[in-house]
Design a protein around this motif. Sequence first.
Motif, short mmCIF file in Angstrom:
data_model
loop_
_atom_site.label_atom_id
_atom_site.label_comp_id
_atom_site.label_asym_id
_atom_site.label_seq_id
_atom_site.Cartn_x
_atom_site.Cartn_y
_atom_site.Cartn_z
N ARG A 72 -11.32 -3.09 -2.79
CA ARG A 72 -10.95 -3.20 -4.21
C ARG A 72 -12.24 -3.23 -5.03
NH1 ARG A 72 -6.83 -7.22 -2.55
NH2 ARG A 72 -5.49 -6.04 -1.12
N ARG A 116 -10.14 1.31 -6.64
CA ARG A 116 -10.47 1.12 -5.22
C ARG A 116 -11.54 2.10 -4.78
NH1 ARG A 116 -6.12 -2.03 -2.68
NH2 ARG A 116 -4.93 -2.73 -4.48
N SER A 157 -8.95 -2.61 7.52
CA SER A 157 -8.39 -2.70 6.18
C SER A 157 -8.36 -4.15 5.74
CB SER A 157 -6.96 -2.19 6.17
OG SER A 157 -6.95 -0.79 6.02
N GLY A 158 -8.05 -4.34 4.48
CA GLY A 158 -7.88 -5.70 3.97
C GLY A 158 -6.41 -6.02 3.79
N GLY A 159 -6.08 -6.71 2.73
CA GLY A 159 -4.69 -7.13 2.50
C GLY A 159 -4.41 -8.43 3.25
N LYS A 160 -3.13 -8.79 3.31
CA LYS A 160 -2.78 -10.09 3.92
C LYS A 160 -2.56 -9.99 5.43
CE LYS A 160 -0.34 -11.60 -0.22
NZ LYS A 160 -0.12 -10.23 -0.78
N SER A 161 -1.95 -8.87 5.88
CA SER A 161 -1.54 -8.77 7.30
C SER A 161 -2.64 -8.99 8.32
CB SER A 161 -0.91 -7.41 7.59
OG SER A 161 -0.15 -6.96 6.54
N ALA A 190 -5.01 2.65 3.87
CA ALA A 190 -6.32 2.47 3.24
C ALA A 190 -6.04 2.34 1.73
CB ALA A 190 -7.27 3.61 3.59
N GLY A 246 -3.46 -1.08 7.65
CA GLY A 246 -2.19 -1.70 7.30
C GLY A 246 -1.34 -0.67 6.58
N MET A 247 -0.14 -1.08 6.20
CA MET A 247 0.72 -0.17 5.42
C MET A 247 1.24 -0.93 4.21
SD MET A 247 4.24 1.79 6.51
CE MET A 247 5.25 0.29 6.55
N LYS A 265 9.26 -4.45 5.43
CA LYS A 265 8.60 -3.19 5.79
C LYS A 265 9.34 -2.43 6.90
CE LYS A 265 3.93 -4.27 4.20
NZ LYS A 265 2.54 -4.60 4.59
N ASN A 290 -11.96 -7.38 -0.14
CA ASN A 290 -11.72 -7.19 1.30
C ASN A 290 -12.95 -7.55 2.12
OD1 ASN A 290 -9.07 -6.38 1.03
ND2 ASN A 290 -9.54 -4.19 1.00
N ASP A 304 -11.02 0.51 3.16
CA ASP A 304 -10.96 0.56 1.70
C ASP A 304 -11.37 -0.77 1.11
OD1 ASP A 304 -8.52 -0.56 2.71
OD2 ASP A 304 -7.66 -0.34 0.71
N HIS A 355 1.33 3.25 1.15
CA HIS A 355 -0.10 3.62 1.14
C HIS A 355 -0.78 3.13 2.41
CE1 HIS A 355 -0.94 -0.47 -0.67
NE2 HIS A 355 -2.02 -0.35 0.06
#
Length: 229
Positions: A70, A171, A40-44, A140, A132-133, A194, A80, A68, A138
């Motif tokens: 963007r 997405r 996955s992407g995101g920051k984590s 993915a 990630g979450m 979280k 991502n 996933d 959500h």
Amino acid sequence: MARLLEYADAETAAAALALHVAGRLRADLDSQERTVLVVSGGKSPVPFFRALAAQPLAWERLIVTLADERWVPPDHPDSNEALVRRHLLTGRAAAARMVPLWSASATPEAAAQALVPVLAALPRPFGQVVLGMGEDGHVASLFPDAPELQEGLRTAEPVLAVHPGAAPHPRLSLSLATLLQSRDLALLVSGEPKARLLERALGDGPVEELPVRAVLRQAAVPVSVFWAP
Ligand SMILES: O=C(O)[C@H](O)[C@@H](O)[C@H](O)[C@H](O)COP(=O)(O)O
């Protein structure tokens, strides 16, 4: 039932996850020509990507793709694909083959169609899926407020276009069925905001409220949560 692994901080959780994933992928590459890592992407995931890139692995036999994406091209700061290329596919890990989800299609729906044969050609089961979450539960890009949530949870199609209500950008998301075509699943979650959400996700309640529950509850694929407050 998900296995919950708690670490002192995000950096330690990322390092432990990198060891776990490298071991899992190595086991595949000992007995088959190629294996697939889905991230996955995101920051984590950034510290995890860096720790994994430093692992000795037959990177040239590894295929990396995304859970996933963007709907932005790879030169956009929110891509991502760009994140993975920048932080994971560096040094020896640059030898891995990246299979992007984004393409220069007119719409995310057209891109999803174009991805069907591309994803069908990847070896199954995947070696490892790392997710990630999001703060709305959500996983993915299966967002609770997206009109496509039910489709993403139920379809046998590999990938779908998603239009989340609040999050930026349309997405592309692998479907739940495809995310579960893996030998192993890991969820990397950190940060005090979280903590309560993870507790709720692990408890009772509808999947539609917190889609991450669909991954945590299933029994087909072993799932471990790498958690740090
Ligand atoms: O593109 C994305 O946004 C992701 O793939 C997404 O599912 C992510 O894993 C969660 O939103 C957590 O993101 P953070 O790590 O930024 O909290």
